[in-house]
Every structure is written in structure tokens, then in C-alpha cells.
Design a protein around this motif. Sequence first.
Motif, short mmCIF file in Angstrom:
data_model
loop_
_atom_site.label_atom_id
_atom_site.label_comp_id
_atom_site.label_asym_id
_atom_site.label_seq_id
_atom_site.Cartn_x
_atom_site.Cartn_y
_atom_site.Cartn_z
N ARG A 171 0.82 -1.21 0.00
CA ARG A 171 0.00 0.00 0.00
C ARG A 171 0.85 1.26 0.00
NH1 ARG A 171 -4.13 -3.05 3.30
NH2 ARG A 171 -5.91 -3.23 1.90
N ARG A 172 1.99 1.23 0.70
CA ARG A 172 2.88 2.39 0.68
C ARG A 172 3.43 2.61 -0.73
NH1 ARG A 172 5.80 4.17 5.21
NH2 ARG A 172 6.89 5.46 3.67
N LEU A 173 3.76 1.53 -1.41
CA LEU A 173 4.28 1.64 -2.77
C LEU A 173 3.21 2.13 -3.73
CD1 LEU A 173 6.41 -1.64 -2.86
CD2 LEU A 173 7.29 0.71 -2.83
N ILE A 174 1.96 1.70 -3.52
CA ILE A 174 0.85 2.21 -4.34
C ILE A 174 0.73 3.72 -4.17
CG2 ILE A 174 -1.66 2.27 -4.58
CD1 ILE A 174 -1.69 -0.71 -3.87
N ALA A 175 0.80 4.18 -2.91
CA ALA A 175 0.66 5.60 -2.62
C ALA A 175 1.75 6.43 -3.28
CB ALA A 175 0.66 5.83 -1.11
N GLU A 176 2.91 5.82 -3.53
CA GLU A 176 4.02 6.53 -4.15
C GLU A 176 4.07 6.31 -5.66
OE1 GLU A 176 7.75 6.25 -2.29
OE2 GLU A 176 6.96 6.82 -0.31
N GLY A 177 3.06 5.62 -6.20
CA GLY A 177 3.01 5.41 -7.63
C GLY A 177 3.92 4.31 -8.12
N ARG A 178 4.46 3.51 -7.22
CA ARG A 178 5.37 2.43 -7.60
C ARG A 178 4.56 1.13 -7.67
NH1 ARG A 178 9.95 3.58 -3.15
NH2 ARG A 178 10.78 1.59 -3.91
N CYS A 179 3.66 1.09 -8.63
CA CYS A 179 2.66 0.02 -8.67
C CYS A 179 3.25 -1.35 -9.00
CB CYS A 179 1.55 0.37 -9.65
SG CYS A 179 0.60 1.83 -9.17
N ALA A 180 4.25 -1.38 -9.87
CA ALA A 180 4.85 -2.67 -10.22
C ALA A 180 5.47 -3.33 -8.98
CB ALA A 180 5.90 -2.49 -11.31
N GLU A 181 6.18 -2.53 -8.18
CA GLU A 181 6.75 -3.05 -6.95
C GLU A 181 5.66 -3.44 -5.96
OE1 GLU A 181 10.49 -0.74 -5.66
OE2 GLU A 181 9.43 0.60 -7.06
N ALA A 182 4.58 -2.66 -5.94
CA ALA A 182 3.46 -2.97 -5.05
C ALA A 182 2.85 -4.32 -5.40
CB ALA A 182 2.41 -1.87 -5.14
N VAL A 183 2.72 -4.60 -6.69
CA VAL A 183 2.19 -5.90 -7.12
C VAL A 183 3.11 -7.03 -6.65
CG1 VAL A 183 1.75 -7.35 -9.14
CG2 VAL A 183 0.91 -5.00 -9.09
N GLU A 184 4.42 -6.84 -6.79
CA GLU A 184 5.36 -7.87 -6.38
C GLU A 184 5.27 -8.15 -4.88
OE1 GLU A 184 9.36 -7.37 -7.61
OE2 GLU A 184 8.84 -6.79 -9.66
N ALA A 185 5.18 -7.09 -4.08
CA ALA A 185 5.08 -7.28 -2.64
C ALA A 185 3.79 -8.01 -2.27
CB ALA A 185 5.14 -5.93 -1.93
N ALA A 186 2.69 -7.64 -2.93
CA ALA A 186 1.42 -8.29 -2.65
C ALA A 186 1.43 -9.75 -3.09
CB ALA A 186 0.29 -7.53 -3.34
N ILE A 187 2.05 -10.03 -4.21
CA ILE A 187 2.14 -11.41 -4.69
C ILE A 187 2.92 -12.27 -3.68
CG2 ILE A 187 3.24 -12.88 -6.42
CD1 ILE A 187 2.38 -10.89 -8.54
N SER A 188 3.97 -11.70 -3.08
CA SER A 188 4.73 -12.43 -2.08
C SER A 188 3.83 -12.82 -0.91
CB SER A 188 5.91 -11.59 -1.58
OG SER A 188 6.84 -11.37 -2.61
N ALA A 189 2.98 -11.89 -0.48
CA ALA A 189 2.07 -12.18 0.64
C ALA A 189 1.04 -13.23 0.23
CB ALA A 189 1.37 -10.90 1.09
N VAL A 190 0.47 -13.11 -0.96
CA VAL A 190 -0.53 -14.08 -1.43
C VAL A 190 0.11 -15.46 -1.60
CG1 VAL A 190 -2.04 -14.70 -3.35
CG2 VAL A 190 -2.00 -12.36 -2.49
N SER A 191 1.32 -15.51 -2.11
CA SER A 191 2.00 -16.79 -2.30
C SER A 191 2.22 -17.50 -0.97
CB SER A 191 3.34 -16.58 -3.01
OG SER A 191 3.17 -16.04 -4.30
N ALA A 192 2.50 -16.71 0.07
CA ALA A 192 2.72 -17.31 1.39
C ALA A 192 1.43 -17.82 2.00
CB ALA A 192 3.37 -16.28 2.32
N ASP A 193 0.31 -17.17 1.69
CA ASP A 193 -0.98 -17.59 2.25
C ASP A 193 -2.09 -17.27 1.24
OD1 ASP A 193 -3.21 -18.24 3.68
OD2 ASP A 193 -2.65 -17.14 5.49
#
Length: 267
Positions: A171-193
Motif C-alpha cells: 500500500r505504501r508503494l501504491i501511494a508513491e506510484g510504484r505500482c509494479a513493486e506494489a504488485v510484487e510485494a502483494a504477490i509475495s504475501a498471497v503466495s505465502a498464504d
Amino acid sequence: MSPNLVDSVLSYPDRLEVPAVLLLGGPYVMIEGDRREVPEGGKRLLVFVALSTGRVDRRYAAGSLWPFGKDERAAGNLRSALWRLKLAGIDLLESDKCSLMLRPGTVVDVSILCDWAARLVDGSATQADLCAVNWRYDAMDLLPGWYDDWVIFERERIRQRLLHALEVLSRRLIAEGRCAEAVEAAISAVSADPLRESANRVLIEAHLAEGNLVEGRRAYERYRSIVHRELGIEPDRELTSMVGLGLGNGNVRPRSAGRLVRSGAMA
């Protein structure tokens, strides 16, 4: 801690310039860039002390690790474990008659990651903390195959802390417009659970903020399929409406990084 240190314990432990105890994907230790395997007779003691904060009472450690039998036998097992560690060239524990602790300057990968996670969750993260790191899948699974009560508790505590941190990071990365990195961080969380709704929600938010409604819907459909198969339930109505599937107030479209709009109303 430096974010470079966070990246190192996850991806490049051989580059660490300080003695390190690696519990994720371990346990093993790195000393002067050299990987050393921990002998079976010393693993549980090293891990127990590494997961503790500061000094550990010797009797408490012996009683926790060898709870069956007499105290004298447990104390003897502790002395034997210390000896085995030193014999293997892993002299990272300081001990006296009353306590044990890691030698000053020794780092533990779990502690580094938990400190990083705490800064994200409490809002004190710096720009450096927002740098994407190369998360391994085993970073969420401390000491798989270990079933001691003290390991099970720590495993779940650390897992939850890191999952919360990855969601905040996205969410912090989304707020800064760094959406590609935000997707990667979220995918890591989803992959874990994969069943974690909050992680899937963040992933969908990241796709939508990037302007990828189709990707957001794909992420939703994957989550919907999993929860229906595993739990026999449907996703939350708000999550469904987020991707404009007719159960909310209308379609969702990105307005700006970190801000989503539903039919003219801010989400």
C-alpha cells in the motif's frame, strides 16, 4: 538495520560481513562468508538462543529443550550441545554459570526481518525500507519440520508479522506510484498464504491502481476459486464489488496511485 542487510539475509547471505545465524531455510551459520552446517547435537540450542532476546537463563533453556528427566541430565545435555557447536567451529554462544547469549555482533536473519516489518507496521519505515526485496517462499516458514511448542509459536508470530508488513509495503508503494513493486510485494504475501483475504485485497488494489482491471479480476477469480474449493464460501461483497462484478456500486477504475474510485465515489 540497513535495507541492504535485509536483502542480504534473504538473497545473498554469503555476502554478509558479520557472523550470522540463518534460520530461514536453515538453520546454518555464515562466518566470514563461509557457510557452516550446524551439528545435530547443537541445532536446537543455537536456534533457541537465536530466537530469544538478550540473555537466556541456562536452567530455563535446558528445561525447555530437554523437559523430560532430571535437571542434572538436562544441564549435561546443554553442556554437550555447547561443546558440539564449538567443535564444529561455531563458537557464537557466550555462556557463564547462569546464562547464555549470542556473541555481540552476531546477527539473526529473523530478527533483521522482524525489525524491518515492525518499522513498516508502526509507520516509521524510511524510503530505504520501501526498496523491494527478493522474497523467497521459505521466508515465511520458519524451521519447517520442527514441532517443538516454542518453535510453532515463533513460526506463526513471525509469519503474521511479515505478512502484515508486506501488505503495508504494497500500500505504501501504491501511494508513491510504484505500482509494479506494489504488485510484487502483494504477490509475495498471497503466495505465502493464498487464503488470506487481506493479502488478496492488496494485490487487487495494486493491479487496479496500475490501471489493470483485467489483472485485478484475474486475481479476484483465483482467490474466489480457492476459497470456494477450500472453505465453501464466497469472497466478501466489498472485495467483489472492488473489481466491478455486479455485486457492488459499479465498476472500479484507477484515478491515481493509491486512490480507487467506484462510480464516482472514493473507495
